[in-house]
Enzyme design. Sequence first.
Site, PDB file in Angstrom:
ATOM      1  CG  LEU A 195      -1.966  -1.092   1.306  1.00 56.45           C
ATOM      2  CD1 LEU A 195      -2.678  -1.067   2.650  1.00 56.45           C
ATOM      3  CD2 LEU A 195      -2.970  -0.950   0.173  1.00 56.45           C
ATOM      4  N   GLY A 196       2.028   1.182   0.589  1.00 56.13           N
ATOM      5  CA  GLY A 196       2.893   2.360   0.644  1.00 56.13           C
ATOM      6  C   GLY A 196       4.112   2.074   1.480  1.00 56.13           C
ATOM      7  CG  ASP A 247       3.652  14.690  10.737  1.00 57.87           C
ATOM      8  OD1 ASP A 247       3.817  15.787  10.149  1.00 57.87           O
ATOM      9  OD2 ASP A 247       4.048  13.605  10.264  1.00 57.87           O
ATOM     10  CG  PHE A 286      10.084   3.874  10.580  1.00 59.20           C
ATOM     11  CD1 PHE A 286       9.443   2.940  11.371  1.00 59.20           C
ATOM     12  CD2 PHE A 286       9.549   5.146  10.501  1.00 59.20           C
ATOM     13  CE1 PHE A 286       8.300   3.268  12.079  1.00 59.20           C
ATOM     14  CE2 PHE A 286       8.410   5.482  11.212  1.00 59.20           C
ATOM     15  CZ  PHE A 286       7.783   4.543  11.995  1.00 59.20           C
ATOM     16  N   GLY A 309       7.225   4.167   3.973  1.00 63.30           N
ATOM     17  CA  GLY A 309       7.663   5.391   4.622  1.00 63.30           C
ATOM     18  C   GLY A 309       9.136   5.310   4.939  1.00 63.30           C
ATOM     19  CE  LYS A 348      10.019  -2.418   1.586  1.00 65.32           C
ATOM     20  NZ  LYS A 348      10.537  -3.591   0.818  1.00 65.32           N
ATOM     21  CB  VAL A 349       1.601   0.157   4.972  1.00 68.42           C
ATOM     22  CG1 VAL A 349       0.192  -0.242   5.393  1.00 68.42           C
ATOM     23  CG2 VAL A 349       2.240   1.026   6.045  1.00 68.42           C
TER      24      VAL A 349
END
Length: 440
Positions: free
Chosen positions: A39-40, A157, A44, A42, A46-47
Amino acid sequence: MDPQKSPPQPSSATKITRTTSSGGSGSIILEKYQLGRLLGRGSFAKVYHATSLDDNTEVAIKVIDKATTVDAAMEPRIVREVSAMRLLDHHPNILKLHEVMATKSKIYLVMEFAPGGELFAKLSRQRRFSESTSRRFFHQIVSALLFCHQNGIAHRDIKPQNLLLDKKGSLKITDFGLSALPEQKIDGLIYTACGTPAYTAPEVVYRKGYDGSKADAWSCGVLLYVFLVGSIPFDDSNLANMYRAIQRRLFEFPPWVSKPARNIIYRLLDPNPKSRLNLDELIKLPWFKRSFSQESLVSHEQQFLGSEFLDQKFRYLSIINAFDIISMSSGLDLSGLFESEMNRKEMRFTSKSQVEEIEERVLKIGGELGYRIQRGKGGGIGLVKGRVLLVVEILQVARELWLVEVKVVGGGGGGDLQWEELKSGLNNIVLSWHNEPLPG
């Protein structure tokens, strides 16, 4: 960057489980979940989209590779994310954490799946939202943030990339890795700088103490501007120039933004946090209440911000679930997944004594050791000596069984905290100790 919502109802108790899978698309984790598409990713983690093998429900799993991505800076971020999400489990506009699993090399955060993806993608396609659509999303953001603040948590954030949409189009706030938890505050203020510059309140950058809820209010002002206009109000690659523009409030409104909306944005983007519009004031304004009954908001607050959650600031005499018990127990503390001693400025024990007896003993020993006693609004006990603050929390684990936690939350833990003297003085009410504090 974070997961997304789904039909699965979280179990009544979030838990930590060990897995033998190495992870990755197509993998089976603990014979419970099959990982699907990415899905994405970042900085640190992975999703992945994943499916439960038990009932075929969808979840999102954040996979963190400890060997390659977890360092001294990332450890507290992951711990904060888990801690914040388990405290904020009861709000419909905050992504839910179902469980945490770990191996020696990886950590898996199993969360809701939000099939609508990032709000950022929707905004990019549409360029900007109508005022009614902007207000609907804005209602959900503000409601979720009020809940965070009532539980002592500042997100820090808030931006479109950290807002997800479920299958019904409702918003889900995610990515609490930069959030500030109650124990990070000193005298109610936060002293660490973080966030995305274009969405971050100016006082955060100055590295002086600031109010996290006021910083989140600033981010809400930026978000509402982005929703209505389609661009950020302060945009300059030169940060010094950008902050000069912020201090002078040098931004413009296109003609289609209504006067009431302009007024709200202007008041939220006040560089002075003392005069900035706060979220409690915001929800009373006519523009905010339009197409959204005040009675509904009050009912919503009573449900999610009621006394049982307000007391979680100290979590005093609250019933804790299995996740809390497991994460606090020796050998399964989440911080132990990193083989770190970062969270060991504390001690915990169980007791079968009456609450009054525990309180009385804590007050007596604290006084004898020269600590000044403070009472939290929820009934918790603070022991103060100089700039050091110890918070004593008493939590009910089962009938006639209490977990008592003594934790450093102020002053950085410097100086002689007299752990051994505290432990010795409390021993006569202790059933068993669950960890040993570091000296100093």
